[in-house]
Design an enzyme around this catalytic site. Structure first.
Site, PDB file in Angstrom:
ATOM      1  N   HIS A 192    -116.054  29.063 -63.035  1.00 29.17           N
ATOM      2  CA  HIS A 192    -115.935  30.246 -62.181  1.00 29.17           C
ATOM      3  C   HIS A 192    -117.234  30.430 -61.416  1.00 29.17           C
ATOM      4  O   HIS A 192    -118.320  30.447 -62.005  1.00 29.17           O
ATOM      5  CB  HIS A 192    -115.640  31.495 -63.006  1.00 29.17           C
ATOM      6  CG  HIS A 192    -115.417  32.709 -62.154  1.00 29.17           C
ATOM      7  ND1 HIS A 192    -114.224  32.956 -61.504  1.00 29.17           N
ATOM      8  CD2 HIS A 192    -116.242  33.722 -61.816  1.00 29.17           C
ATOM      9  CE1 HIS A 192    -114.322  34.080 -60.811  1.00 29.17           C
ATOM     10  NE2 HIS A 192    -115.532  34.561 -60.983  1.00 29.17           N
ATOM     11  N   ASP A 226    -105.702  35.915 -69.640  1.00 25.02           N
ATOM     12  CA  ASP A 226    -106.488  36.969 -69.003  1.00 25.02           C
ATOM     13  C   ASP A 226    -107.416  36.336 -67.978  1.00 25.02           C
ATOM     14  O   ASP A 226    -108.326  35.574 -68.340  1.00 25.02           O
ATOM     15  CB  ASP A 226    -107.297  37.751 -70.043  1.00 25.02           C
ATOM     16  CG  ASP A 226    -106.398  38.478 -71.028  1.00 25.02           C
ATOM     17  OD1 ASP A 226    -105.362  39.013 -70.596  1.00 25.02           O
ATOM     18  OD2 ASP A 226    -106.736  38.491 -72.228  1.00 25.02           O
ATOM     19  N   LEU A 227    -107.221  36.639 -66.719  1.00 26.31           N
ATOM     20  CA  LEU A 227    -107.952  35.995 -65.629  1.00 26.31           C
ATOM     21  C   LEU A 227    -109.461  36.153 -65.792  1.00 26.31           C
ATOM     22  O   LEU A 227    -109.975  37.270 -65.904  1.00 26.31           O
ATOM     23  CB  LEU A 227    -107.511  36.582 -64.282  1.00 26.31           C
ATOM     24  CG  LEU A 227    -108.184  36.004 -63.038  1.00 26.31           C
ATOM     25  CD1 LEU A 227    -107.862  34.522 -62.894  1.00 26.31           C
ATOM     26  CD2 LEU A 227    -107.760  36.777 -61.793  1.00 26.31           C
ATOM     27  N   ASP A 228    -110.164  35.017 -65.802  1.00 30.85           N
ATOM     28  CA  ASP A 228    -111.629  34.978 -65.848  1.00 30.85           C
ATOM     29  C   ASP A 228    -112.202  35.659 -67.075  1.00 30.85           C
ATOM     30  O   ASP A 228    -113.345  36.136 -67.056  1.00 30.85           O
ATOM     31  CB  ASP A 228    -112.231  35.605 -64.579  1.00 30.85           C
ATOM     32  CG  ASP A 228    -111.855  34.867 -63.317  1.00 30.85           C
ATOM     33  OD1 ASP A 228    -111.549  33.664 -63.410  1.00 30.85           O
ATOM     34  OD2 ASP A 228    -111.842  35.492 -62.239  1.00 30.85           O
ATOM     35  N   GLU A 229    -111.439  35.706 -68.164  1.00 33.26           N
ATOM     36  CA  GLU A 229    -111.934  36.370 -69.366  1.00 33.26           C
ATOM     37  C   GLU A 229    -111.881  35.475 -70.597  1.00 33.26           C
ATOM     38  O   GLU A 229    -112.025  35.945 -71.727  1.00 33.26           O
ATOM     39  CB  GLU A 229    -111.151  37.663 -69.625  1.00 33.26           C
ATOM     40  CG  GLU A 229    -111.394  38.742 -68.564  1.00 33.26           C
ATOM     41  CD  GLU A 229    -110.798  40.086 -68.959  1.00 33.26           C
ATOM     42  OE1 GLU A 229    -110.386  40.229 -70.124  1.00 33.26           O
ATOM     43  OE2 GLU A 229    -110.757  40.976 -68.103  1.00 33.26           O
TER      44      GLU A 229
END
Length: 285
Positions: A192, A226-229
């Site tokens: 990311h 969970d997006l970007d988690e």
């Protein structure tokens, strides 16, 4: 000696674990070359990574059989594999190929012990030339909102056909479905272009510039629904100034992204990353 083997394990923490493991290795003619451990007081779990040699294949086999019983007693999740065993890796990319190029270079010079079984792109050009130069199978799977399930099914087919053990999202700018994320749980690494948990989603460098930050970074993490988690593996950062434009941040960010992703992939390939609830334990080299 059989050559280096890597033993990793995690279990509920309790006294005597280190002694129990090393004694079993000694009993089966195993020689410890390297050992790292960590007890997490917050989660109550114990983590260990050992590099060991065995006197011969018979000793290794005996250890595996005996250790399986010990693992049951201590409720361990464990793995033992040869250190020189190469993992099969599938790389996904979109429009930006700087991370892909870097991974291919590090692979060529022997820095990353893996076999690249394919490159998948949702764009026709990105990765095609690089794959052809290395005789790596290239798959162009275009995607739209309506065709996402079919496109992900194509990727799953490639994973199954090639036996890919790790999927690397090398700036693959598509959000995986919950089903795909679950299918790849613990074996899909994303880079990311931001120092998570800040500036999630699209254009994080532009978000950072708008906030006037003085540090930018990149984060390599395991993919979850969970997006970007997902659990973070590696992060790095670099100082910037008020004079830097968004384009400057993007340029500097590319360098951070390359090295962060490569380090995370190497840590995974060398069994240095153990999942710890929503976090990771990463044993250094």
């Amino acid at each position: 000696m059989t050559g280096h083997h890597i033993l990793t394990l995690s279990c509920p923490d309790r006294p005597g674990l280190t002694s129990a493991v090393t004694q079993r290795l000694f009993q089966h003619r195993g020689n410890v070359v390297e050992a790292q451990q960590f007890g997490d007081a917050e989660t109550g779990r114990f983590f260990m990574r050992i590099v060991a040699d065995f006197a011969d294949e018979a000793a290794e086999g005996e250890f595996r059989q005996d250790f399986s019983g010990l693992a049951g007693t201590y409720d361990m999740e464990w793995s033992l594999r040869q250190a020189d065993e190469r993992r099969r890796v599938l790389i996904l990319v979109s429009k930006f190929d700087h991370c892909l190029s870097d991974l291919l270079y590090r692979h060529r010079i022997g820095e990353l012990p893996m076999d690249i079984v394919g490159i998948v792109s949702n764009h026709p050009a990105e990765g095609h030339e690089l794959a052809g130069a290395r005789n790596i199978p290239f798959h162009h799977f275009p995607i739209t909102k309506d065709t996402k399930p079919q496109q992900e099914a194509q990727i799953r087919d490639v994973i199954e056909e090639t036996g890919a053990e790790l999927v690397v999202l090398a700036r693959y700018m598509q959000i995986l479905s919950d089903e795909m994320s679950a299918y790849l749980s613990g074996r899909c690494i994303n880079i990311h272009h931001s120092f998570l948990p800040g500036f999630k989603g699209a254009k994080p460098y532009h978000q950072a510039h708008a906030r006037g930050v003085k540090m930018i970074g990149a984060t390599a993490h395991y993919v979850t629904a969970d997006l970007d988690e997902g659990p973070i593996i590696v992060q790095d950062a670099e100082a910037i100034t008020h004079a830097d434009t968004p384009d400057d941040l993007v340029r500097k960010g590319r360098d951070i992204e390359r090295r962060v992703l490569a380090r995370a992939v190497r840590c995974h390939l060398e069994d240095r990353v153990l999942l710890n609830a929503q976090k990771t334990v990463v044993f250094g080299d």
